[in-house]
Design an enzyme around this catalytic site. Structure first.
Site, PDB file in Angstrom:
ATOM      1  N   PRO A 143     -15.641  -3.662   1.429  1.00  0.00           N
ATOM      2  CA  PRO A 143     -17.028  -4.050   1.736  1.00  0.00           C
ATOM      3  C   PRO A 143     -18.063  -3.015   1.309  1.00  0.00           C
ATOM      4  CG  PRO A 143     -15.938  -3.298   3.725  1.00  0.00           C
ATOM      5  CD  PRO A 143     -14.878  -3.390   2.659  1.00  0.00           C
ATOM      6  N   TYR A 160       0.845  -1.187   0.000  1.00  0.00           N
ATOM      7  CA  TYR A 160       0.000   0.000   0.000  1.00  0.00           C
ATOM      8  C   TYR A 160       0.884   1.241   0.000  1.00  0.00           C
ATOM      9  CZ  TYR A 160      -3.777  -3.242   1.194  1.00  0.00           C
ATOM     10  OH  TYR A 160      -4.678  -4.277   1.188  1.00  0.00           O
TER      11      TYR A 160
END
Length: 285
Positions: free
Chosen positions: A208, A53
């Site tokens: 999500p 990341y």
């Protein structure tokens, strides 16, 4: 904050996905630190990161370093389970590549240990299968890290049911987490979720909230979430996370955030109770 378990560790039912604070469109460091601190203040005790990341080739582990700094500057930082990952890489040109070789995974783990400033990583997950490397070899390296005490718990990410069973076998029944993409618009990981429920392995949905805007429910998939959100006077995102939590006690969503108000809203999903009729409506979309 309600809690759930990842292996032997009790964590908040909602975690924080830290990736948005280090990749494209990332905020400045001050806002990122404020976001992590807001998560801790809201009772979040699980933060998901990875060495991949980052944006530029010379800043591998940017997100891990950021998370470590945020935790060190907050009174509750020591109470957090940090889940990081290895096996994915970003060359710096915007692309994502793979290296699941045992040598790379062991070197990546050592580097993550240094960036996080810990003697052992709380949860280390093999980030994504590398088609050039036998899956058993990659997971075998994670097993060795576990046996050596470099990591306290082992997980996998982006895995199908066959790989989940294989990884658990290679790890001697010590697989504690599976991190797969799962959202209202991406439900193809339901077989993996059901298997994790059967085996008692934590299922961590990544992305999500994929596609749900705060304006809420412009598409057919998201419209029911917006309707139910309006009924409860909350955001569609909060409804989405509550729906996931209701699916199984092994589910621990890790919504990404780069603003304090975003993670505060997500964390509140642990308190939202949806009716059986509402859950059925959302399942049927």
């Amino acid at each position: 904050m309600h809690t759930r378990r990842i292996g032997d560790v009790e964590v908040s039912a909602i975690g924080l996905g830290a990736m948005p604070m280090s990749i494209e469109g990332r905020p400045d460091e001050a806002r990122s630190l404020a976001t992590v601190h807001a998560a801790l203040d809201a009772g979040v005790t699980l933060i998901d990161t990875a060495d991949a990341y980052h944006l530029h080739a010379d800043e591998v582990g940017h997100n891990e370093t950021l998370v470590a700094k945020a935790l060190a500057s907050h009174g509750r930082g020591a109470d957090v389970l940090v889940a990081t990952k290895g096996g994915h890489l970003r060359p710096g040109d915007g692309s994502w590549t793979l290296d699941g070789s045992p040598r790379h995974l062991k070197e990546a783990c050592e580097a993550s240990l240094r960036r996080l400033g810990v003697e052992a990583i709380g949860l280390y997950q093999f980030h994504r299968p590398d088609p050039r490397v036998p899956y058993a070899d990659s997971v075998g390296a994670v097993r060795e890290l576990l046996d050596e005490g470099k990591i306290l718990a082992a997980g996998i990410s982006n895995a199908d049911p066959g790989r989940i069973r294989l990884a658990n076998e290679i790890l001697g029944g010590r697989l504690v987490s599976v991190q797969n993409q799962f959202s209202p618009a991406f439900r193809s990981s339901e077989p993996e979720l059901r298997l994790c429920d059967e085996l008692g392995i934590a299922f961590l949905p990544w992305s999500p909230l994929g596609g749900i805007s705060r304006a809420g429910g412009l598409g057919s998939v998201h419209a029911p979430f917006a309707r139910i959100a309006e009924r409860h006077g909350v955001s569609p995102q909060r409804v989405c996370l509550a729906w996931m939590l209701a699916k199984s006690p092994v589910v621990v969503p890790i919504p990404g955030a780069s603003r304090p108000e975003t993670i505060r809203d997500s964390a509140a999903a642990a308190e939202l109770v949806l009716t059986a009729e509402e859950l059925a409506e959302l399942d049927a979309v």
